[in-house]
Enzyme design. Structure first.
Site, PDB file in Angstrom:
ATOM      1  N   GLU A  56      -0.200   6.779   2.982  1.00 14.01           N
ATOM      2  CA  GLU A  56      -1.416   7.095   2.621  1.00 14.01           C
ATOM      3  C   GLU A  56      -2.478   6.587   3.604  1.00 14.01           C
ATOM      4  O   GLU A  56      -3.402   7.295   3.922  1.00 14.01           O
ATOM      5  CB  GLU A  56      -1.967   6.682   1.164  1.00 14.01           C
ATOM      6  CG  GLU A  56      -0.837   7.413   0.226  1.00 14.01           C
ATOM      7  CD  GLU A  56      -1.133   6.726  -1.276  1.00 14.01           C
ATOM      8  OE1 GLU A  56      -1.062   5.461  -1.432  1.00 14.01           O
ATOM      9  OE2 GLU A  56      -1.762   7.462  -2.017  1.00 14.01           O
ATOM     10  N   GLU A  68       6.099   6.230  -5.371  1.00  9.81           N
ATOM     11  CA  GLU A  68       5.468   5.556  -6.360  1.00  9.81           C
ATOM     12  C   GLU A  68       5.982   6.095  -7.710  1.00  9.81           C
ATOM     13  O   GLU A  68       6.100   5.121  -8.620  1.00  9.81           O
ATOM     14  CB  GLU A  68       3.853   6.021  -6.361  1.00  9.81           C
ATOM     15  CG  GLU A  68       3.247   5.278  -5.325  1.00  9.81           C
ATOM     16  CD  GLU A  68       3.123   6.135  -4.164  1.00  9.81           C
ATOM     17  OE1 GLU A  68       3.936   6.624  -3.757  1.00  9.81           O
ATOM     18  OE2 GLU A  68       2.451   5.579  -3.015  1.00  9.81           O
TER      19      GLU A  68
HETATM   20  N1  3HC Z   1       5.364  -4.717  -2.049  1.00 13.68           N
HETATM   21  C1  3HC Z   1       5.611  -6.011  -2.125  1.00 13.68           C
HETATM   22  N2  3HC Z   1       7.083  -6.226  -1.945  1.00 13.68           N
HETATM   23  C2  3HC Z   1       7.995  -5.457  -1.438  1.00 13.68           C
HETATM   24  C3  3HC Z   1       7.586  -4.016  -1.294  1.00 13.68           C
HETATM   25  C4  3HC Z   1       6.256  -3.703  -1.738  1.00 13.68           C
HETATM   26  N3  3HC Z   1       5.551  -2.419  -1.570  1.00 13.68           N
HETATM   27  N4  3HC Z   1       8.416  -3.140  -0.999  1.00 13.68           N
HETATM   28  C5  3HC Z   1       9.325  -3.983  -0.716  1.00 13.68           C
HETATM   29  N5  3HC Z   1       8.996  -5.610  -1.051  1.00 13.68           N
HETATM   30  C6  3HC Z   1       9.971  -6.716  -0.948  1.00 13.68           C
HETATM   31  C7  3HC Z   1      11.199  -6.557  -1.854  1.00 13.68           C
HETATM   32  O1  3HC Z   1      10.753  -7.092  -2.911  1.00 13.68           O
HETATM   33  C8  3HC Z   1      12.084  -7.819  -1.204  1.00 13.68           C
HETATM   34  O2  3HC Z   1      11.620  -9.012  -1.442  1.00 13.68           O
HETATM   35  P1  3HC Z   1      12.582 -10.153  -1.276  1.00 13.68           P
HETATM   36  O3  3HC Z   1      13.137 -10.183  -0.065  1.00 13.68           O
HETATM   37  O4  3HC Z   1      11.686 -11.291  -1.621  1.00 13.68           O
HETATM   38  O5  3HC Z   1      13.622  -9.651  -2.313  1.00 13.68           O
HETATM   39  C9  3HC Z   1      11.665  -7.422   0.438  1.00 13.68           C
HETATM   40  O6  3HC Z   1      10.454  -6.531   0.419  1.00 13.68           O
HETATM   41  C10 3HC Z   1      12.791  -6.619   0.843  1.00 13.68           C
HETATM   42  O7  3HC Z   1      12.977  -5.233  -0.012  1.00 13.68           O
HETATM   43  P2  3HC Z   1      14.486  -4.695   0.125  1.00 13.68           P
HETATM   44  O8  3HC Z   1      15.465  -5.625  -0.048  1.00 13.68           O
HETATM   45  O9  3HC Z   1      14.283  -3.787  -0.787  1.00 13.68           O
HETATM   46  O10 3HC Z   1      14.714  -3.976   1.619  1.00 13.68           O
HETATM   47  P3  3HC Z   1      15.190  -2.764   2.014  1.00 13.68           P
HETATM   48  O11 3HC Z   1      15.061  -2.740   3.722  1.00 13.68           O
HETATM   49  O12 3HC Z   1      16.674  -2.446   1.499  1.00 13.68           O
HETATM   50  O13 3HC Z   1      14.000  -1.822   1.497  1.00 13.68           O
HETATM   51  C11 3HC Z   1      12.078  -0.692   1.327  1.00 13.68           C
HETATM   52  C12 3HC Z   1      13.100  -1.800   2.024  1.00 13.68           C
HETATM   53  C13 3HC Z   1      12.671   0.640   1.266  1.00 13.68           C
HETATM   54  C14 3HC Z   1      10.806  -0.713   1.589  1.00 13.68           C
HETATM   55  C15 3HC Z   1      12.110  -0.945  -0.237  1.00 13.68           C
HETATM   56  O14 3HC Z   1      11.877  -2.434  -0.459  1.00 13.68           O
HETATM   57  C16 3HC Z   1      11.297  -0.221  -1.123  1.00 13.68           C
HETATM   58  O15 3HC Z   1      11.823   0.964  -1.418  1.00 13.68           O
HETATM   59  N6  3HC Z   1      10.248  -0.609  -1.587  1.00 13.68           N
HETATM   60  C17 3HC Z   1       9.301  -0.019  -2.404  1.00 13.68           C
HETATM   61  C18 3HC Z   1       8.558   0.826  -1.738  1.00 13.68           C
HETATM   62  C19 3HC Z   1       7.458   1.478  -2.768  1.00 13.68           C
HETATM   63  O16 3HC Z   1       7.552   1.762  -4.032  1.00 13.68           O
HETATM   64  N7  3HC Z   1       6.262   1.797  -2.134  1.00 13.68           N
HETATM   65  C20 3HC Z   1       5.090   2.028  -3.040  1.00 13.68           C
HETATM   66  C21 3HC Z   1       4.418   1.092  -3.409  1.00 13.68           C
HETATM   67  S1  3HC Z   1       3.207   1.613  -4.586  1.00 13.68           S
HETATM   68  C22 3HC Z   1       1.945   1.918  -3.978  1.00 13.68           C
HETATM   69  O17 3HC Z   1       1.918   2.163  -2.462  1.00 13.68           O
HETATM   70  C23 3HC Z   1       0.524   2.365  -4.647  1.00 13.68           C
HETATM   71  C24 3HC Z   1      -0.472   3.315  -3.777  1.00 13.68           C
HETATM   72  O18 3HC Z   1       0.138   4.524  -4.010  1.00 13.68           O
HETATM   73  C25 3HC Z   1      -1.707   2.806  -4.247  1.00 13.68           C
END
Ligand code: 3HC
Ligand code: NAI
Length: 694
Positions: free
Chosen positions: A106, A126
């Site tokens: 975004e 999301e």
């Molecule tokens: N916020 C905070 N922490 C996050 C995060 C996020 N968006 N995404 C990942 N992390 C953290 C994980 O909890 C993990 O923490 P840890 O080491 O303490 O356990 C660390 O980052 C690494 O994550 P992964 O082990 O999952 O690492 P990968 O490399 O396998 O994957 C990733 C990376 C693809 C980014 C995966 O973590 C993921 O899918 N994350 C979620 C992404 C997501 O859902 N984003 C949308 C957020 S909501 C949003 O943006 C709202 C907006 O529209 C207003």
């Protein structure tokens, strides 16, 4: 170090997002971006701005940990940041590599230009957290990649590789080689050509027949979304992008986001996201613990479990020596593995080459010599201590020093098994669930002497074979089965008191369990529970059971495999048909015991069965068998068909309120006289303090 940096590269300002691991857009980072934009605006020498992340991530999106805290909304919130970027008088270029998801995408869509490295992972995920993009994603993405494609991405949350967007307005250029250099070169072009800043919000969407399309989308999405409200809201938000002015669409999206982020479904999904990652961590085993190399695996026993366990490793490309006692059993085991792969081939999930290469990694054997060089050996022989003893004594003789020796036992004491060897530090439980090649859950049973590097290695191996690993201490049934036993006991009493097995199953399935306890018993084989109960009657006579299940087993009704159990099964079918004979059997049992049946409500069924899980879960937590409440939830989500939208038994109890759970539990204790229902001390304590498990 600050979570963003500002640097000048000639006449281009570069703002680097630096909030490891994935550049979550927390408050500090958001403030840093705005400060960078302001600094660039104030510097007459700066002609353009580049926003760039790390090699791993442009940004993984909003910082999920800030949700439902004041920090999430604290200014500059993400919408404000994007507004400021979009309004920047100097052109802003997003340089996208690694992960670009959620709020990260975004933010990029708020920039005036975007360049991307090939292979960057683009998503609005999301919906997987029970929300929808809340910073303009539903309004801007359709404007650059088209309505249908955007809706697909938003409703599925799936990641798409950057090169798939060639020819769309999402990316202005793909950068081969160094991303920053490519972005700087692009910036010079923008400056030299004096390109006007492109604002995605100004792009028009021309989509004829939108109403018909969105109605179709609502029907399709509604049918699969079931217990989750977010997917339909995604459709409504994208529909608004087409039908309404940009600002109005943005306002509606915000409204949906604010509503969804508070829903129990979203809390459950976020709990599962963090719970899965937390489960991989063991407090006293540091993350940098050196692990042992696992390049060759041995499996002992080619039965139901051994075959499935073997497939996990073959699928991950690791060679496996599979050992049996007799050629016939070995042949049968290997044939089953092959048949499973052939089925995947027929379904198009596997190619012939993949099938061949997996089978080529398998070495069936009758000789322990073939296990001598294995780095990890998993035993899946009969569930008898004597058999385990002979296997582990033999392994102690032949396994190479440092090899990890694992048992798949579901009920036996892993410490006793370890004591059969001279190397108890190398022994661990790896409790797979049936079918082991399919089920995600792996309980890693930590013996009293299991070495830390063995645990670290097994957790790493679990990741490699794509399991959700949860550490359990040694106890009868470990986390999952110890809890399920009480759930099953309650289901038995409910039938004794007046419910039918199908009423119990239906009530729990309607509540969300993938399968009710009686259908589950028929699937797994009622004889398994029968054998366990027979042992319990001797070892723990104080634990009460309904004996109806025993009567059923005495009739040979073991479930699907015998064509009849609690239900009837027609040949070749898994459809459970309620059987009047079972009702007769139950009626005569009640008569014999002098029980007058009463009407039992669905809510009583759910409360008694689910709170049985919670009360035993609390004991497991207090005893330190589980490391944290969310680990118990992960066991139930990954291994027992517990509904994801409820987040696991412990989170569900938190949602209901522990005070309410404790009250119900006390009532069950008074009504039944079953000592089990005395509230677990931890439950009573947390309830009294107004606290939660998680
Ligand atoms: N916020 C905070 N922490 C996050 C995060 C996020 N968006 N995404 C990942 N992390 C953290 C994980 O909890 C993990 O923490 P840890 O080491 O303490 O356990 C660390 O980052 C690494 O994550 P992964 O082990 O999952 O690492 P990968 O490399 O396998 O994957 C990733 C990376 C693809 C980014 C995966 O973590 C993921 O899918 N994350 C979620 C992404 C997501 O859902 N984003 C949308 C957020 S909501 C949003 O943006 C709202 C907006 O529209 C207003
Ligand atoms: P199974 O009876 O299907 O298979 C056991 C296999 O081990 C047989 O093929 C047998 O020939 C072989 N075997 C027995 N003794 C042996 C020995 N000394 N050396 C080599 N092979 C030997 O049993 P299943 O169901 O696969 O169970 C195996 C283990 O997995 C048990 O400890 C069980 O408790 C555990 N388990 C079973 C689950 C299930 O749902 N079936 C789930 C989780 C664990």
């Amino acid at each position: 170090m600050s979570s963003s940096q500002y640097q000048l590269h000639g006449n281009v300002a570069v703002i680097t997002l630096n909030n490891p691991p994935v550049n979550g857009l927390g408050h500090e980072l958001r403030s840093g971006i705005v400060a960078g934009i302001d600094q660039a605006a104030a510097d007459a020498n700066v002609k353009a701005v580049v926003l760039i992340g790390s090699a791993r991530a442009f940004s993984g999106g909003a910082d999920i940990r800030e949700f439902n805290t004041p920090k999430a909304l604290a200014e500059p919130n993400l919408n404000t940041v994007i507004r400021i970027v979009e309004a920047s008088p100097k052109p802003v270029i997003a340089a996208i590599g690694g992960v670009c998801m959620g709020g990260g995408l975004e933010l990029a869509l708020g920039c005036h230009f975007r360049v991307a490295a090939p292979g960057a992972q683009i998503a609005l995920p999301e919906v997987k957290l029970g929300i929808l993009p809340g910073a303009g994603g539903t309004q801007r993405l359709p404007r650059v990649i088209g309505v249908e494609r955007a809706l697909n991405m938003i409703v599925s949350g799936a990641a798409v590789s950057s090169e798939q967007f060639k020819g769309t307005a999402l990316f202005d250029e793909m950068v081969e080689g160094d991303l920053l250099q490519g972005a700087l070169a692009f910036a010079q072009k923008v400056i030299a050509e004096n390109r006007p800043a492109q604002r995605v919000r100004d792009l028009k969407i021309d989509y004829p027949n939108a109403e018909a399309f969105f109605q179709f989308a609502r029907n399709t999405v509604g049918a699969v979304a079931k217990n989750f409200p977010a997917p339909l809201k995604c459709v409504d938000a994208v529909a608004a992008a087409v039908a309404r002015p940009f600002e109005e669409g943005l306002r509606l999206e915000r409204e949906f986001f604010t509503y969804l982020v508070q829903t129990p479904e979203s809390k459950a999904l976020r709990h599962a996201f963090f719970g899965e990652r937390a489960a991989a961590k063991i407090p006293d085993v540091p993350e940098d613990t050196p692990t042992r190399k696992i390049e060759k695996v041995g499996v002992i026993g080619a039965g139901t479990m051994g075959g499935g366990i073997t497939m996990n490793f073959l699928n991950a490309g690791l060679p496996v020596a599979l050992l049996e006692m007799k050629q016939e059993a070995l042949d049968r085991g290997v044939a089953t593995i092959r048949k499973n792969y052939e089925n995947s081939l027929k379904k198009g999930k596997l190619t012939r080459e993949q099938l061949d290469s997996r089978m080529a990694l398998l070495k069936p054997t009758l000789s322990y010599d073939d296990l001598k060089d294995a780095d990890l050996i998993i035993e899946a022989v009969f569930e008898e201590m004597g058999v385990k003893e002979s296997v582990f004594k033999k392994l102690d003789e032949i396994a190479k020093p440092g090899a990890i020796l694992a048992s798949n036992t579901s009920t036996l004491d892993v410490n006793k098994i370890a004591a059969f060897t001279q190397r108890p530090q190398d022994v661990v439980g790896m409790h797979f669930f049936s079918p082991a090649n399919v089920m995600k859950l792996l309980e890693v049973v930590r013996g009293a002497k299991t070495a830390k590097d063995v645990l670290a290695t097994v957790m790493q191996v679990a990741k490699k074979i794509k399991k959700t690993a949860v550490v359990s201490g040694v106890c009868d049934g470990f986390i999952g089965n110890r809890m399920i036993e009480h759930y099953g006991r309650m289901a038995g009493f409910l039938v004794e008191e007046g419910a039918t097995p199908w009423q119990v199953d239906r009530a729990l399935e309607k509540w969300g369990m993938a399968m009710g306890p009686f259908r589950m018993g028929d699937l797994a084989g009622n004889d398994i529970g029968w054998a366990i109960r027979k042992r319990r009657y001797v070892e723990k006579p104080e634990v009460k059971y309904s004996r109806i299940a025993d009567v059923l087993c005495e009739m040979g009704r073991f479930g699907q495999k015998t064509g009849a159990g609690w239900y009837l099964y027609e040949a070749g079918s898994r459809d459970a048909i309620p059987d009047p004979k079972v009702e007769e059997l139950i009626a005569s049992y009640r008569k014999e015991k002098g029980i007058t049946p009463r009407k039992i409500s669905d809510s009583e069924i759910v409360e008694r069965c689910i709170y049985a899980l919670v009360n035993e879960g609390a004991r497991i937590l207090e005893e330190g068998i589980a490391q944290r409440a969310s680990d118990i939830d992960m066991v139930y989500l990954a291994g027992y068909g517990f509904p994801l939208h409820r987040g696991g038994p412990m989170l569900y109890a938190d949602t209901v309120g522990l005070y309410n759970v404790a009250r119900a539990v006390k009532r069950f204790a008074a009504e039944s006289g079953d000592r089990f229902w005395e509230p677990a001390p931890l439950l009573a304590k947390l309830a009294a303090e107004g606290k939660t498990f998680n």
